[in-house]
Structure formats: C-alpha cells, structure tokens
Scaffold this active site. Sequence first.
Site, PDB file in Angstrom:
ATOM      1  N   LYS A 164       3.613 -15.700 -10.824  1.00  0.00           N
ATOM      2  CA  LYS A 164       3.382 -15.451  -9.612  1.00  0.00           C
ATOM      3  C   LYS A 164       2.382 -14.404  -9.314  1.00  0.00           C
ATOM      4  CE  LYS A 164       7.117 -12.273  -9.981  1.00  0.00           C
ATOM      5  NZ  LYS A 164       8.606 -11.940 -10.128  1.00  0.00           N
ATOM      6  N   TYR A 213     -13.363  15.028  -1.572  1.00  0.00           N
ATOM      7  CA  TYR A 213     -12.619  15.168  -0.462  1.00  0.00           C
ATOM      8  C   TYR A 213     -11.538  16.323  -0.663  1.00  0.00           C
ATOM      9  CZ  TYR A 213     -14.553  10.928   1.573  1.00  0.00           C
ATOM     10  OH  TYR A 213     -15.369  10.132   2.176  1.00  0.00           O
TER      11      TYR A 213
END
Length: 391
Positions: free
Chosen positions: A46, A274
């Site tokens: 899957k 950042y």
Amino acid sequence: MTTPPGPPIPEAHAGAVLTIDLDAIAANYRLLADRLDGAQCAAVVKADAYGLGIDRIAPALAAAGCRVFFVALIEEGIHLRQILNDTGDPELVQAEIHVLGGLMAGTEEAFDASRLVPVLNSLDEIHDWRAYCRQLESPLPCDLHADTGMGRLGLPAGEVDKLVEEPSRLDGLNILAVISHLACADEPDHPKNRRQLEAFLDVRLRLHQGQACLANSSAIFLGPEYHFDMVRPGVALYGLGPVHGQPNPMAQVVRLQGKIAQVRDVDTPQTVGYGATHQVEGPGRIATVAVGYADGYLRSLSNRGNGYIGDFPVPVVGRVSMDLITLDVTSIPAHLCLPGAFIDLIGPNNPVERVAEDAGTIGYEILTGLGRRYTRVYVGGAGGTSGAGGA
Ligand SMILES: *Cc1c(COP(=O)(O)O)cnc(C)c1O
C-alpha cells in the site's frame, strides 16, 4: 496513481539521490518466507510500496516468489493489476490483489474488472458484494475482516456473531481468507497480543472458510502460533526492524544522499537558519544541502537530525526549511565536503529508525513521506525469476 509525477530527475540536476535496493527487498521477502514453515507469505504494498515505488517493487517481490499482494485503496489495486499484467508472465497476471480498505458502495464493478479481492469489513459490505455476485451468478473472491481488538476496521464481534447465527448471509461468496489485525504486535510482551490471538482463534472456529491470516511484519516474530495459513508483512520488507528494542534482522533497503550546495565559514556571533535557533559558538563550517521538509525531511529534525559523510557524523544545525538543511561540517576534512559531495541523510550509520527517532516519529512515516523531488535510483532486481511459489 502513486507514481512520482513527471519524468525522472537526472542525477546531475538532483538535490538528493534516493537509492532503493530491490535485491534487499527480495532478500527480506525470502528471510520472512523462510521463517514460516509452510504458511504463505503475502506482501503489503500500500501507499506506493511504503513510498518506495510499487512499479519497481511489485515485480521484484513477484520475482522473489510473492503471489499475494495487499493494498489499502481500490486505485492502488487497479494500478497494481496493470503492473502485474504488464509483466506478461501468466503466473503474475494471476496473482491475487487484496484491498484492505474494503468495498465502497458503487465500486463493485471496478473490483471485478481488475480482479481485486475486497476485504469485507462489515455486514453491509458483505451484503453489497453478495448482491453483485448474485447479479453475475458468480461467486467472486473476497476476504472477511474480523476486528479482534484494533477498533479500526473489520466486523465487530456482534457482526461476527450474526454471521455465525445466519450463515446464509455468506451464501454465494468465495471467501479466500478470514483476517484480523494486531494492535501491539511490535511489543512482544504486550498482553493484548495473546488476547487478540485467542479472539482470532475463536473467530476461526466459527468462520473457517478460506485461509486464516493475522500477522503483519512484527507478528511474524511473535512465534509460529501467529502465522496461521498466510502472513502479510509490509514494513519489514522495506528494511525496518519489526521488533522494538531488538537487533534488526532485515537488510537495509533505502539510502538517501543529500548533495552539498554550498559550504561557508562561520564564526560567533553568527546564527544559522530561520528563527536564528542555532548560535555559532566558534570558528566553523556549515554545509547547506538541498533537502527540506517539502522532501519529507521533517521539520522536527531541526537541530536534531544527523547526517554522515562516510563514518563522520555531521549534525543538522538550525531549522529545517522547505528546500534546505544546514549541517555542521567543522570537524570534517575540507576535501570531503565540497559542493557537489554527498551527505548520507539515511544510510548505514543512520538507518530509517534512527531518523525516525530523531524526528520523534516512526519509520513508517519517514518512508511514506519520502519526497518526489529526489532522483530515484533502483539497484538490483535484474536477477531471474524464481517462480518458486513463495514458500
Ligand atoms: C499496513 C497493514 C499491514 C502491514 O503492516 P506492517 O506493520 O507494515 O507489516 C498488515 N495488515 C493491515 C491490516 C495493515 O493495515
């Protein structure tokens, strides 16, 4: 549907190279199959084979002997049927594809057209599949999923009782397997494992059609009484350790190498990235690599992740940004960290589990989040088909 969009990215253009070892996947399949003493080994593919690429992985598993596949969604099943048909190998064209997500109303024809096996999760789904079989006057294959304690999908105990009281509710179906799923299989000592095993044995006494199938990767390692007729591992095929806190017997499948875009000298009182969360404490060097959270390199790895240049650790410093990370390469010989050189973000020294731990998550999430911007390189998988039937 889950294949990466667009043409493959040439290696020279790549910010990072993701290498997937198909021979390691085949070896992992055989390692699991060899533990089973006769039970059949299916494969769960899957979510695009846990993010690694079902187009290449399904044929590799088939070549290793796998003849039964499990996916989550009908679209994944339709795609896999196409892949198996395209091999042109009559045995693979006949391989079974089971769809764990069950039968959504109105999808009966699509299941039938791609010869998919719905895992029926409720009396309503059973009713709908029977109605479709009756209309075609053909007992089409399906599985029954009994919930023995997962509390997610499957027939609740009361619905199992109803089926046993009124067996005609199953007339006209071709039941290939009765399945259930364990909630705590990766914790061998968890008492819930035995409780679910007993509940499943009880279900089997009363619903004995088809094969019995309980075990995911971890449950294979709980012992032979969990194996029944068929097992359905996923994550162990892709190299992750199936049991918490125990050595990992699986071969490593994935390597992620980020390319250095720039190297800079830094010194106090500079900061990196950042939010200025990393304060430089002395003269040093920072390598910037073109991988970020948009590539599945999770932002929670900010100031916590670890890369390696060969065996030298290079910690992630500063925040992970969308397209870039910064690593401290101060202690690394300069000739090893020039622009264009690679840093292992997943590799022999920092396997998927380690990255997951650093990120505060599980390996499954790291694998299935692997980005679409990587140059994907598949190695191995060219060997002849064994066709041995998968133990
Ligand atoms: C995903 C899944 C599996 C495979 O589990 P792994 O832990 O990856 O081996 C098996 N059964 C069901 C019902 C699943 O949803």
